[in-house]
Design a protein around this motif. Structure first.
Motif, PDB file in Angstrom:
ATOM      1  N   VAL A  28     -57.695 -12.923  12.072  1.00 51.09           N
ATOM      2  CA  VAL A  28     -57.843 -12.244  13.310  1.00 51.09           C
ATOM      3  C   VAL A  28     -57.104 -13.047  14.388  1.00 51.09           C
ATOM      4  CG1 VAL A  28     -59.455 -11.402  15.182  1.00 51.09           C
ATOM      5  CG2 VAL A  28     -60.041 -11.067  12.896  1.00 51.09           C
ATOM      6  N   GLN A  29     -57.218 -14.325  14.383  1.00 54.37           N
ATOM      7  CA  GLN A  29     -56.591 -15.251  15.325  1.00 54.37           C
ATOM      8  C   GLN A  29     -54.971 -14.944  15.052  1.00 54.37           C
ATOM      9  OE1 GLN A  29     -57.305 -16.892  18.042  1.00 54.37           O
ATOM     10  NE2 GLN A  29     -55.052 -16.700  18.235  1.00 54.37           N
ATOM     11  N   PHE A  35     -50.126  -9.869  18.111  1.00 58.91           N
ATOM     12  CA  PHE A  35     -49.854  -8.692  19.015  1.00 58.91           C
ATOM     13  C   PHE A  35     -50.077  -9.036  20.617  1.00 58.91           C
ATOM     14  CE2 PHE A  35     -50.031  -6.339  15.014  1.00 58.91           C
ATOM     15  CZ  PHE A  35     -49.978  -4.854  15.603  1.00 58.91           C
ATOM     16  N   GLY A  36     -50.504 -10.231  20.752  1.00 58.43           N
ATOM     17  CA  GLY A  36     -50.808 -10.663  22.356  1.00 58.43           C
ATOM     18  C   GLY A  36     -52.067  -9.905  22.760  1.00 58.43           C
ATOM     19  N   GLU A  37     -52.592 -10.080  23.821  1.00 56.51           N
ATOM     20  CA  GLU A  37     -53.814  -9.456  24.210  1.00 56.51           C
ATOM     21  C   GLU A  37     -53.836  -8.201  25.228  1.00 56.51           C
ATOM     22  OE1 GLU A  37     -56.780 -12.293  25.825  1.00 56.51           O
ATOM     23  OE2 GLU A  37     -55.869 -13.890  24.400  1.00 56.51           O
ATOM     24  N   LEU A  38     -52.441  -8.023  25.699  1.00 55.69           N
ATOM     25  CA  LEU A  38     -52.345  -6.635  26.487  1.00 55.69           C
ATOM     26  C   LEU A  38     -52.537  -5.504  25.760  1.00 55.69           C
ATOM     27  CD1 LEU A  38     -51.425  -6.011  29.472  1.00 55.69           C
ATOM     28  CD2 LEU A  38     -49.088  -5.877  28.826  1.00 55.69           C
ATOM     29  N   ASP A  39     -53.477  -4.817  26.498  1.00 53.86           N
ATOM     30  CA  ASP A  39     -53.733  -3.384  26.011  1.00 53.86           C
ATOM     31  C   ASP A  39     -53.943  -3.525  24.098  1.00 53.86           C
ATOM     32  OD1 ASP A  39     -53.049  -2.188  28.205  1.00 53.86           O
ATOM     33  OD2 ASP A  39     -51.093  -1.889  27.802  1.00 53.86           O
ATOM     34  N   LEU A  40     -54.582  -4.374  23.722  1.00 57.53           N
ATOM     35  CA  LEU A  40     -54.616  -4.839  22.190  1.00 57.53           C
ATOM     36  C   LEU A  40     -55.396  -4.010  21.679  1.00 57.53           C
ATOM     37  CD1 LEU A  40     -54.301  -6.578  20.074  1.00 57.53           C
ATOM     38  CD2 LEU A  40     -56.268  -8.009  20.671  1.00 57.53           C
ATOM     39  N   ALA A  41     -56.590  -3.284  22.085  1.00 55.69           N
ATOM     40  CA  ALA A  41     -57.174  -2.137  21.400  1.00 55.69           C
ATOM     41  C   ALA A  41     -56.491  -0.822  21.235  1.00 55.69           C
ATOM     42  CB  ALA A  41     -58.651  -1.709  22.301  1.00 55.69           C
ATOM     43  N   ASP A  42     -55.622  -0.676  22.276  1.00 54.18           N
ATOM     44  CA  ASP A  42     -54.931   0.540  22.079  1.00 54.18           C
ATOM     45  C   ASP A  42     -53.715   0.466  21.232  1.00 54.18           C
ATOM     46  OD1 ASP A  42     -56.351   2.527  23.887  1.00 54.18           O
ATOM     47  OD2 ASP A  42     -55.437   1.566  25.551  1.00 54.18           O
ATOM     48  N   VAL A  57     -62.585  -1.083  11.106  1.00 52.62           N
ATOM     49  CA  VAL A  57     -61.908  -1.498  12.575  1.00 52.62           C
ATOM     50  C   VAL A  57     -62.746  -1.760  13.645  1.00 52.62           C
ATOM     51  CG1 VAL A  57     -60.432  -0.388  14.310  1.00 52.62           C
ATOM     52  CG2 VAL A  57     -60.457   0.478  11.895  1.00 52.62           C
ATOM     53  N   ALA A  58     -63.950  -1.343  13.655  1.00 54.12           N
ATOM     54  CA  ALA A  58     -65.036  -2.012  14.648  1.00 54.12           C
ATOM     55  C   ALA A  58     -65.242  -3.401  14.418  1.00 54.12           C
ATOM     56  CB  ALA A  58     -66.243  -1.138  14.680  1.00 54.12           C
ATOM     57  N   LYS A  59     -65.378  -3.793  13.248  1.00 56.25           N
ATOM     58  CA  LYS A  59     -65.600  -5.259  12.768  1.00 56.25           C
ATOM     59  C   LYS A  59     -64.599  -6.303  13.121  1.00 56.25           C
ATOM     60  CE  LYS A  59     -68.646  -4.535   8.792  1.00 56.25           C
ATOM     61  NZ  LYS A  59     -69.154  -4.518   7.456  1.00 56.25           N
ATOM     62  N   LEU A  60     -62.989  -5.643  13.008  1.00 55.12           N
ATOM     63  CA  LEU A  60     -61.962  -6.394  13.572  1.00 55.12           C
ATOM     64  C   LEU A  60     -62.221  -6.485  15.060  1.00 55.12           C
ATOM     65  CD1 LEU A  60     -59.063  -7.395  13.447  1.00 55.12           C
ATOM     66  CD2 LEU A  60     -58.386  -4.982  13.271  1.00 55.12           C
ATOM     67  N   PHE A  61     -62.635  -5.437  15.670  1.00 59.70           N
ATOM     68  CA  PHE A  61     -62.680  -5.497  17.202  1.00 59.70           C
ATOM     69  C   PHE A  61     -63.710  -6.612  17.523  1.00 59.70           C
ATOM     70  CE2 PHE A  61     -60.509  -1.553  19.038  1.00 59.70           C
ATOM     71  CZ  PHE A  61     -59.238  -1.484  18.161  1.00 59.70           C
ATOM     72  N   VAL A  92     -64.202   7.186  19.601  1.00 64.60           N
ATOM     73  CA  VAL A  92     -65.634   7.358  19.689  1.00 64.60           C
ATOM     74  C   VAL A  92     -66.462   6.306  18.594  1.00 64.60           C
ATOM     75  CG1 VAL A  92     -67.921   8.808  19.952  1.00 64.60           C
ATOM     76  CG2 VAL A  92     -65.599   9.112  21.131  1.00 64.60           C
ATOM     77  N   GLN A  93     -66.155   6.786  17.259  1.00 63.91           N
ATOM     78  CA  GLN A  93     -66.725   5.955  16.205  1.00 63.91           C
ATOM     79  C   GLN A  93     -66.613   4.547  16.207  1.00 63.91           C
ATOM     80  OE1 GLN A  93     -64.961   8.701  13.128  1.00 63.91           O
ATOM     81  NE2 GLN A  93     -66.934   9.636  12.909  1.00 63.91           N
ATOM     82  N   ILE A  94     -65.466   4.079  16.459  1.00 66.23           N
ATOM     83  CA  ILE A  94     -65.270   2.764  16.626  1.00 66.23           C
ATOM     84  C   ILE A  94     -65.897   1.999  17.652  1.00 66.23           C
ATOM     85  CG2 ILE A  94     -63.250   0.833  17.015  1.00 66.23           C
ATOM     86  CD1 ILE A  94     -61.467   2.955  15.761  1.00 66.23           C
ATOM     87  N   ALA A  95     -65.973   2.726  18.628  1.00 63.54           N
ATOM     88  CA  ALA A  95     -66.658   2.225  19.963  1.00 63.54           C
ATOM     89  C   ALA A  95     -68.075   1.975  19.586  1.00 63.54           C
ATOM     90  CB  ALA A  95     -66.379   2.935  21.211  1.00 63.54           C
ATOM     91  N   LEU A  96     -68.798   3.072  19.281  1.00 64.01           N
ATOM     92  CA  LEU A  96     -69.918   3.103  18.922  1.00 64.01           C
ATOM     93  C   LEU A  96     -70.574   2.016  17.775  1.00 64.01           C
ATOM     94  CD1 LEU A  96     -70.791   6.889  18.902  1.00 64.01           C
ATOM     95  CD2 LEU A  96     -71.492   5.442  20.777  1.00 64.01           C
TER      96      LEU A  96
END
Length: 137
Positions: A28-29, A35-42, A57-61, A92-96
């Motif tokens: 993950v590091q 990718f850097g941190e700027l707008d990483l999730a999007d 994907v949620a576990k990655l986040f 939504v599924q990832i966020a939840l």
């Protein structure tokens, strides 16, 4: 999908059945470094194909929150925006499925998740679980 993201997802999938992560944090590091941190999730959302389960994907986040300088604050704001928009079921599924309560304000969380549950009946139970869980804290 970018190779560093694919590797991180593979390692997380393998180690998620273990008592604790070992190699996943390094993988993950490498994503943050690449990718850097700027707008990483999007940017990650755009890079990860829909064939990858949203729970993975949620576990990655979740793991990314431990690797970013702001402890995932920017990613949390992004997933809160995803929930507030409520238009993309995958987002939504990832966020939840993240290990954080969305929204600092409990009333805002209730309002947003209630709208999400109405718009996407397939996640209504998860929304209600989060609402009940937060009320019981």
């Amino acid at each position: 999908m970018h190779q560093v993201v694919a590797r991180a997802l593979d390692v997380i999938a393998l180690e998620s059945h273990e008592p604790e992560y070992t190699e996943a944090f390094n993988a993950v590091q490498a994503v943050v470094t690449e990718f850097g941190e700027l707008d990483l999730a999007d940017r990650l959302f755009a890079n990860i194909p829909e064939s990858i389960p949203s729970l993975l994907v949620a576990k990655l986040f979740d793991l990314l929150a431990w690797q970013t300088d702001d402890n995932g604050s920017a990613m949390t704001r992004t997933i809160e925006r995803w929930l507030a928009e409520g238009t993309n079921l995958r987002k939504v599924q990832i966020a939840l499925n993240l290990d954080v309560y969305p929204f600092r304000d409990e009333r805002q969380m209730y309002r947003v998740l209630s709208r999400v549950a109405e718009a996407h009946p397939q996640v209504a139970e998860k929304c209600q679980q989060l609402i009940r869980s937060r009320q019981n804290r």
